[in-house]
Design an enzyme around this catalytic site. Structure first.
Site, PDB file in Angstrom:
ATOM      1  N   ALA A 135      -2.764  11.972   0.764  1.00 28.77           N
ATOM      2  CA  ALA A 135      -4.087  11.431   1.114  1.00 28.77           C
ATOM      3  C   ALA A 135      -4.725  10.569   0.027  1.00 28.77           C
ATOM      4  O   ALA A 135      -5.863  10.128   0.182  1.00 28.77           O
ATOM      5  CB  ALA A 135      -5.048  12.548   1.530  1.00 28.77           C
ATOM      6  N   ASP A 136      -4.008  10.319  -1.055  1.00 29.57           N
ATOM      7  CA  ASP A 136      -4.520   9.405  -2.087  1.00 29.57           C
ATOM      8  C   ASP A 136      -3.339   8.782  -2.829  1.00 29.57           C
ATOM      9  O   ASP A 136      -3.257   8.831  -4.058  1.00 29.57           O
ATOM     10  CB  ASP A 136      -5.436  10.152  -3.054  1.00 29.57           C
ATOM     11  CG  ASP A 136      -6.261   9.212  -3.928  1.00 29.57           C
ATOM     12  OD1 ASP A 136      -6.314   8.000  -3.620  1.00 29.57           O
ATOM     13  OD2 ASP A 136      -6.848   9.682  -4.917  1.00 29.57           O
ATOM     14  N   LEU A 137      -2.431   8.185  -2.065  1.00 25.48           N
ATOM     15  CA  LEU A 137      -1.211   7.622  -2.640  1.00 25.48           C
ATOM     16  C   LEU A 137      -1.495   6.260  -3.266  1.00 25.48           C
ATOM     17  O   LEU A 137      -1.467   5.229  -2.604  1.00 25.48           O
ATOM     18  CB  LEU A 137      -0.129   7.495  -1.559  1.00 25.48           C
ATOM     19  CG  LEU A 137       0.520   8.797  -1.098  1.00 25.48           C
ATOM     20  CD1 LEU A 137       1.385   8.556   0.129  1.00 25.48           C
ATOM     21  CD2 LEU A 137       1.344   9.427  -2.221  1.00 25.48           C
ATOM     22  N   ASN A 192      -1.872   7.489  -9.299  1.00 29.29           N
ATOM     23  CA  ASN A 192      -1.545   8.902  -9.116  1.00 29.29           C
ATOM     24  C   ASN A 192      -0.041   9.146  -9.141  1.00 29.29           C
ATOM     25  O   ASN A 192       0.440  10.151  -8.617  1.00 29.29           O
ATOM     26  CB  ASN A 192      -2.137   9.415  -7.798  1.00 29.29           C
ATOM     27  CG  ASN A 192      -3.644   9.561  -7.880  1.00 29.29           C
ATOM     28  OD1 ASN A 192      -4.196   9.764  -8.955  1.00 29.29           O
ATOM     29  ND2 ASN A 192      -4.313   9.445  -6.744  1.00 29.29           N
TER      30      ASN A 192
END
Length: 214
Positions: free
Chosen positions: A127-129, A133
């Site tokens: 959900a935060d690729l 990260n």
């Protein structure tokens, strides 16, 4: 999104490095470990705030545990405290992919595809690729920041995960985007059995986004 690093010391004179402060949490490096603390929000009703922070802390810890058993490179979970709302995990020492992806976009695109395929095989949605990260350690891609992650078998959720990656790559690495994306798609297809179904839904998700922007 996290702010600039800074150093502080606690009462025991152990050096803390604040790696980031976000909307939901403060992330500190303490020795060779990382502590993530979900902080209270004054604008939320206290019982609701406590329940939200507790459930999100527990969920992130469960995701980290699952990643390790699945053999997906991510920080090792040392401890979780759902009273203090903290998670203690391994510090990943390496380079952010954001800063080096231009050196070999095809290679790194392939690594992203393989990693996301493993996530989706085990029904984990990051959900935060973003490449901020993703850490490269000894030429291995290690995912970090699972604060928004959750478990889901839904094709839609996996398609949205890829859509967010697409947007992040296109906006941050525009020059090398096509090379990265083509390499990602080839690797994702090779390593995930349901890739065609997910990518078909991804095309629908993209079209919905375009229609909203008209």
């Amino acid at each position: 999104m996290f702010c600039l690093q800074r150093l502080i010391s606690n009462k025991k004179q152990r050096t803390h490095m604040i790696l980031g402060t976000g909307a939901e949490a403060i992330v500190r490096k303490i020795g060779d470990k990382v502590e993530k603390e979900r902080v209270a929000k004054q604008y939320r009703i206290t019982p609701l705030d406590v329940n939200l922070r507790k459930s999100r802390t527990r969920r992130e810890a469960k995701v980290l545990e699952k990643l390790e058993t699945a053999g997906i490179a991510a920080p090792h979970l040392f401890a979780m405290d759902d009273k203090k709302m903290t998670i203690d995990m391994e510090f990943i020492d390496g380079q952010k992919l954001r800063d080096i992806i231009h050196e070999n976009p095809e290679h790194y695109g392939r690594q992203i595809g393989e990693t996301v395929a493993k996530l989706h095989t085990h029904h984990i949605i990051h959900a935060d690729l973003t490449t901020s990260n993703m850490i490269i350690r000894n030429d291995q891609l290690v995912l970090i920041d699972f604060g928004l992650s959750f478990f889901s078998h839904k094709i839609e959720d996996k398609a949205v995960d890829i859509h967010l990656l697409y947007q992040a790559l296109e906006s941050t690495h525009h020059k090398d985007f096509l090379i990265i994306w083509d390499s990602f798609i080839a690797s994702y297809k090779k390593n995930y059995e349901e890739s065609n179904t997910v990518l078909q839904r991804f095309a629908i998700v993209q079209q919905r986004g375009r229609n909203k922007n008209k």
